[in-house]
Design a protein around this motif. Structure first.
Motif, PDB file in Angstrom:
ATOM      1  N   PRO A   1       2.205   1.473   1.439  1.00  0.00           N
ATOM      2  CA  PRO A   1       1.631   2.645   2.104  1.00  0.00           C
ATOM      3  C   PRO A   1       2.114   2.797   3.546  1.00  0.00           C
ATOM      4  O   PRO A   1       2.373   3.901   4.003  1.00  0.00           O
ATOM      5  CB  PRO A   1       0.128   2.365   2.049  1.00  0.00           C
ATOM      6  N   GLY A   2       2.267   1.682   4.241  1.00  0.00           N
ATOM      7  CA  GLY A   2       2.686   1.742   5.636  1.00  0.00           C
ATOM      8  C   GLY A   2       4.125   2.166   5.845  1.00  0.00           C
ATOM      9  O   GLY A   2       4.534   2.452   6.962  1.00  0.00           O
ATOM     10  N   SER A   3       4.904   2.219   4.760  1.00  0.00           N
ATOM     11  CA  SER A   3       6.322   2.561   4.892  1.00  0.00           C
ATOM     12  C   SER A   3       6.586   4.036   4.598  1.00  0.00           C
ATOM     13  O   SER A   3       7.726   4.457   4.485  1.00  0.00           O
ATOM     14  CB  SER A   3       7.157   1.686   3.951  1.00  0.00           C
ATOM     15  N   VAL A   4       5.521   4.826   4.478  1.00  0.00           N
ATOM     16  CA  VAL A   4       5.656   6.260   4.216  1.00  0.00           C
ATOM     17  C   VAL A   4       5.191   7.044   5.427  1.00  0.00           C
ATOM     18  O   VAL A   4       4.146   6.752   6.004  1.00  0.00           O
ATOM     19  CB  VAL A   4       4.801   6.683   3.002  1.00  0.00           C
ATOM     20  N   ARG A   5       6.000   8.038   5.797  1.00  0.00           N
ATOM     21  CA  ARG A   5       5.556   8.890   6.899  1.00  0.00           C
ATOM     22  C   ARG A   5       5.610  10.348   6.466  1.00  0.00           C
ATOM     23  O   ARG A   5       6.488  10.763   5.714  1.00  0.00           O
ATOM     24  CB  ARG A   5       6.402   8.532   8.120  1.00  0.00           C
TER      25      ARG A   5
END
Length: 175
Positions: free
Chosen positions: A144-148
DNA sequence: TGCGCGATTCTC
DNA sequence: AGAATCGCGCAT
């Protein structure tokens, strides 16, 4: 295993987000198989979305967006580049996701060239028999943290509200 | 029937 | 920063 009807029968922003990390897969007429994980998408959702082709009305070009989910929508942009979209939502509601990039190719125009997609592949259901489909990986590679999420590209004409929607999703795979 | 412009890319 | 390139959508 392929992504089928229920995956695509949701709002375009949700489908766009969840398409990250899924394998865009293509079989060419000569049997060659190409596949790469999707890394960038954009959502175009509904009649009201002023950035969407379907904003005004149903036309010959955008008709596929009004059809059932899980179909290809390919159109020519700037007279040169083919854009690959996949339809979402239920039949009658115009929505689609633009596939802007995969791990090996950046840019929506370059992507269709690499996967050899043109108007000939328009309005096809995403399944092996069509020569184009999308597969989940056995294990979701997207943290999740690697999506912007950012505003969409090239839609300045859409007015302040729709221009600003964070409906572009970019996945940066872990190194 | 005509005309302006675009969900882009490549080169200068 | 500018060109390439053509179908779509709206106006005439």
């Amino acid at each position: 295993m392929i992504l089928a009807h229920s995956f695509f029968a949701r709002s375009a922003p949700k489908v766009a987000r969840d398409l990250l990390g899924k394998m865009l897969t293509r079989r060419l007429p000569d049997g060659t198989r190409i596949a790469a994980p999707i890394t960038e998408t954009e959502a175009y959702d509904g009649f009201d979305d002023r950035a969407s082709h379907a904003h005004r009305a149903k036309t010959t070009r955008n008709a596929v967006m009004f059809g059932p989910p899980g179909y290809t929508y390919l159109y020519l942009c700037y007279g040169i580049h083919w854009m690959l979209n996949v339809t979402t939502r239920e039949e009658g509601y115009p929505a689609a996701v633009l596939v802007r990039a995969t791990a090996v190719v950046s840019g929506p125009g370059r992507l269709t060239r690499y996967f050899m997609l043109t108007g000939e592949q328009n309005a096809l259901p995403l399944r092996p028999a069509s020569g184009i489909w999308i597969e989940p990986k056995s294990k979701d590679p997207v943290r999740p943290g690697s999506v912007r999420a950012t505003p969409r590209v090239g839609v300045d004409y859409a007015g302040p509200e729709w221009r600003a929607k964070p409906w572009r999703f970019v996945w940066t795979p872990d190194a």
